[in-house]
Design a protein around this motif. Structure first.
Motif, short mmCIF file in Angstrom:
data_model
loop_
_atom_site.label_atom_id
_atom_site.label_comp_id
_atom_site.label_asym_id
_atom_site.label_seq_id
_atom_site.Cartn_x
_atom_site.Cartn_y
_atom_site.Cartn_z
N ASN A 16 0.81 -1.23 0.00
CA ASN A 16 0.00 0.00 0.00
C ASN A 16 0.85 1.28 0.00
O ASN A 16 0.37 2.34 0.41
N GLY A 18 2.01 3.13 -2.48
CA GLY A 18 1.60 4.15 -3.45
C GLY A 18 2.78 4.62 -4.29
O GLY A 18 3.72 3.87 -4.56
N ARG A 39 5.31 2.62 -9.10
CA ARG A 39 4.06 2.19 -8.48
C ARG A 39 3.95 0.66 -8.60
O ARG A 39 4.43 0.06 -9.56
#
Length: 299
Positions: A16, A18, A39
């Motif tokens: 997570n 990002g 990413r």
């Protein structure tokens, strides 16, 4: 060969995380200082599939900053959130390896809370304003060095002082010319006054009766000899028509004669061109007269 790169490892170990922006590194392909943005790519169940990454040449960022700089803005710098310098204009090789202590900047909130200014001292004294770039783990710093800011002010001050000095010189020169003109006019006025006083003294002391009239035919001067001859005081005749001193039968002809002489341009009649006329005393008595007419130009 990507397993040792932080922009790859962080996406593998932190599902997570990002967007990740790497620290400046040397690109293995072209040897240029580069930052990488990455990413995580995952399937519908959250499983790791891979990483999408893009490289950005730091020299390109610095060239962009160089072209956008204002005269008093120095430096423009881009940092990671931990204070690592990514790019700067002007380029500062000595700060590449170090970190800058950045002021605390809020990630959310209003525009006002995302800005912070910090003052530095020393050779590079000035004010730097920092702003978090929304959506990216980056901080932009824009500096305004005192010497750069004051340089434009000093140049403006030099122009103002130069123009002020020229204006003062012009004012002094104009004042000198006006003073010279004033003194000249005062000298001319004094000379004219002295000449007028002498003329008045000569007229007053003359044995002959002298009557002076203006352009409208009214008496403007009446010397003592004229007062004795006609029996009027100067106060009684000043401003009155010359006809007051002539019998009715001579007034029209004498007026035409004086007017014609005034238009002739002749300054004075010849000494042998005396006219014999008859004057009128204050008591009504007629008195024989010999007259000479002279005209004087006045400024």
């Amino acid at each position: 060969h990507l397993k040792d790169r932080d922009y790859f490892r962080i996406q593998v170990s932190h599902p997570n995380f990002g967007l990740f922006v790497s620290k400046p590194v040397t690109n293995r392909v072209d040897g240029k200082r580069t930052i990488f943005l990455s990413r995580r790519i995952q399937n519908s169940k959250g499983g790791f599939i891979g990483v999408v990454a893009a490289s950005l040449d730091i020299a390109y960022i610095e060239t962009l900053y160089d072209s956008a700089k204002f005269d008093s803005v120095d430096p423009i710098q881009l940092f990671l959130e931990d204070g690592t310098l990514v790019a700067g204009s002007p380029h500062d090789e000595t700060r590449i390896a170090g970190k800058t202590i950045l002021p605390a900047l809020e990630k959310g909130g209003s525009e006002r809370t995302r800005f912070k200014s910090d003052r530095s001292s020393g050779e590079s004294a000035g004010v730097t304003t920092y702003r978090r770039i929304s959506g990216y783990p980056l901080v932009l710093g824009v500096g305004n060095r005192d010497d750069k800011a004051l340089e434009a002010w000093r140049e403006t001050a030099r122009v103002i002082l130069t123009e002020s000095s020229l204006a003062i010189l012009l004012i002094l020169a104009a004042a000198a010319l006006l003073l010279r003109k004033q003194r000249r006019e005062e000298a001319l006025t004094a000379a004219a006054r002295e000449s007028d006083d002498r003329l008045r003294a000569m007229v007053a002391s003359a044995m002959d009766a002298i009557v002076t009239i203006g352009n409208e035919g009214r008496i403007v001067a009446f010397n003592p000899a004229a007062q004795n001859m006609f029996g009027y005081s100067a106060e009684e005749v000043i401003g009155k028509p010359l006809d007051l001193l002539l019998p009715d039968r001579f007034r029209a002809a004498h007026g035409e004669n004086v007017a014609a002489f005034g238009q002739s341009g002749v300054v004075a009649r010849a000494k042998n061109s005396r006219m014999e006329i008859v004057g009128l005393h204050a008591d009504g008595t007629e008195i024989p007269l010999e007259t000479t007419i002279t005209q004087m130009a006045t400024s």
